[in-house]
Design an enzyme around this catalytic site. Structure first.
Site, PDB file in Angstrom:
ATOM      1  N   SER A   1       0.806  -1.228   0.000  1.00 40.33           N
ATOM      2  CA  SER A   1       0.000   0.000   0.000  1.00 40.33           C
ATOM      3  C   SER A   1       0.835   1.272   0.000  1.00 40.33           C
ATOM      4  CB  SER A   1      -0.931   0.017   1.212  1.00 40.33           C
ATOM      5  OG  SER A   1      -0.170  -0.086   2.404  1.00 40.33           O
TER       6      SER A   1
ATOM      7  N   ASP B   1      -4.480   7.374   8.237  1.00 39.98           N
ATOM      8  CA  ASP B   1      -5.621   6.532   8.614  1.00 39.98           C
ATOM      9  C   ASP B   1      -5.265   5.452   9.637  1.00 39.98           C
ATOM     10  OD1 ASP B   1      -4.018   4.917   7.126  1.00 39.98           O
ATOM     11  OD2 ASP B   1      -5.546   4.309   5.679  1.00 39.98           O
TER      12      ASP B   1
ATOM     13  N   HIS C   1      -1.348   4.391   7.105  1.00 36.30           N
ATOM     14  CA  HIS C   1      -0.618   5.055   6.012  1.00 36.30           C
ATOM     15  C   HIS C   1      -0.313   6.513   6.325  1.00 36.30           C
ATOM     16  CE1 HIS C   1      -3.110   1.745   4.367  1.00 36.30           C
ATOM     17  NE2 HIS C   1      -1.919   1.391   3.898  1.00 36.30           N
TER      18      HIS C   1
END
Ligand SMILES: *[C@@H]1O[C@H](CO)[C@@H](O)[C@H](O)[C@H]1NC(C)=O
Ligand SMILES: *[C@@H]1O[C@H](CO)[C@@H](O)[C@H](O)[C@H]1NC(C)=O
Ligand SMILES: *[C@@H]1O[C@H](CO)[C@@H](O)[C@H](O)[C@H]1NC(C)=O
Ligand SMILES: *[C@@H]1O[C@H](CO)[C@@H](O)[C@H](O)[C@H]1NC(C)=O
Length: 380
Positions: A37, A345, A348
């Site tokens: 990610s 979040d 991240h």
């Protein structure tokens, strides 16, 4: 500046000391990226509906959810911008993608080693590093088939020689560490085989002509809310800035082994220029000196629910809505000023933090060898 003056400056012996040994810019025509990610530009979001495809993801820069796990751009976006290339489209995204200057095989939740617990029933991405490599190899030959056929799709494909001139960027390992830690795997068994896999992937890319690699080591994930809330640490198990000592030690251990792996790959592949970037140190210094750099609440998620120390609740994450009396209410909301925050979040980084990190790593200060991004084609 007048040409004469510029010439004098460049020739000045003192200034020459600060230029890299081989001082020409590389002109990478494409970027091919593998990872998780940290560099996913739409892969997971295109393939699994569990991805946070909703606002407030993307709110700061794109103003719509752009498949990225951030409020805006990722480090890979800043890399592309700096190299004068378009944003790297996700290979798995079938809509509006343009691969003429590269492709991105990263998906959120990807690991180096394949996991038993994969989506949609489990926790990790089925697109582990070995699968991303296979997708890349398939992309390489199929894109050339399409390119040679001509017509409307030709302009969306890279030229063949781009594969040997491209910058191959890789950022993966973070999810291996959570898998290893929370699924009670043995470090001694897991890490050597993961790094062997990593090494095989670089060698496979090299075999098809790839020469220039830009590799990120893993960050201090013991400073991230999603890890911290799961650990339930005693006061002595935090470091002086509030991160988990043991988890960051695990990340350091991985990074040390990654470094050793890269040193060996350089010996095995003498024509490969491999830059290893110390993301751990740059991110850790951001957490440590957050205030001096204009950031606040370094360990608290900007977007989340529940407030508290970390503003992170695994069942009510950023973007989560709840239906209350027939009306969808957003639970996982963004904070007032994402520009001043590091964590987006709980997992991240914000665009603002990504930009800060990029500005430091692109200059070469955190790289081994210490060359700036635009010079990463030169052999060590
Ligand atoms: C794909 O992107 C390249 C580079 O930005 C651009 O020149 C080209 O026109 C795009 N192709 C299509 C079909 O949009
Ligand atoms: C891992 O070990 C801990 C402590 O021994 C245990 O509480 C936990 O349930 C185990 N987790 C898994 C996924 O096996
Ligand atoms: C890798 O290890 C070497 C010493 O063996 C060290 O000089 C270098 O800074 C390390 N690189 C990273 C990115 O940690
Ligand atoms: C997390 O959020 C849920 C709502 O989805 C709530 O029921 C629960 O109490 C919250 N947990 C904590 C620890 O705040």
């Amino acid at each position: 500046m007048r040409p004469l003056l510029l010439g004098l400056l460049l020739l000045h012996p003192f200034l020459l000391l600060f230029l890299p040994v081989s001082s020409s810019q590389c002109n990478f025509p494409a970027i091919f990226n593998l990872g998780d990610s940290n560099s996913d530009t739409g892969g997971l979001s295109s393939s699994f509906s569990i991805g946070p495809v909703t606002l407030p993801y993307g709110e700061t820069f794109f103003r719509y959810p752009a498949g990225r796990f951030s409020d805006g751009r990722l480090i890979i976006d800043f890399i592309a911008e700096r190299l004068g290339l378009p944003r790297v489209s996700s290979y798995l995204d079938s809509l509006g993608t343009n691969f003429s200057h590269g492709a991105n095989f990263a998906t959120a939740l990807s690991t180096i080693s394949p996991q038993n617990s994969i989506l949609p029933l489990g926790s990790y991405s089925p697109f582990s590093l070995d699968v991303q490599l296979k997708q890349f190899l398939q992309f390489k030959w199929r894109s050339q088939l399409v390119y040679k056929q001509g017509g409307i799709f030709k302009g969306l494909m890279p030229k063949e020689y781009y594969f040997s001139k491209a910058l191959y960027t890789i950022d993966i390992g973070q999810n291996d560490l959570t898998a290893l830690y929370f699924l009670n795997k043995s470090v001694e068994e897991y890490l050597p085989s993961a790094l062997k896999e990593f090494s095989e992937v670089i060698k496979s890319i090299y075999r098809i002509g790839g020469r220039y690699f830009w590799i990120h080591n893993t960050g201090p994930l013991g400073c991230l809310p999603y890890v911290l809330v799961q650990l339930q640490l005693k006061p002595t198990q935090f470091d002086r800035i509030g991160c988990s000592i043991s988890f960051n030690d695990l990340a350091r251990k991985f990074n040390k082994m990654l470094n050793e792996t890269v040193i060996q790959i350089r010996k095995d592949l003498p024509l490969a220029a491999i830059t290893l970037v110390d993301i751990f140190s740059v991110k850790y210094s951001l957490f440590r000196h957050a205030k001096e750099y204009g950031f606040e609440h370094p360990l608290r998620a900007c977007c989340g629910f529940g407030g508290g120390k970390y503003n992170f609740n695994a069942t009510a994450r950023c973007g989560k809505t709840a239906n209350i009396n027939g009306i969808d209410v957003l639970l996982g909301k963004s904070c007032k000023d994402p520009l001043k925050r590091i964590n987006w979040d709980g997992v991240h980084y914000t665009e603002s933090a990504n930009k800060w990190i990029f500005d430091r790593i692109s200059a070469g200060r955190y790289s081994d060898p210490p060359v700036p991004l635009g010079f990463a084609c030169h052999l060590k």
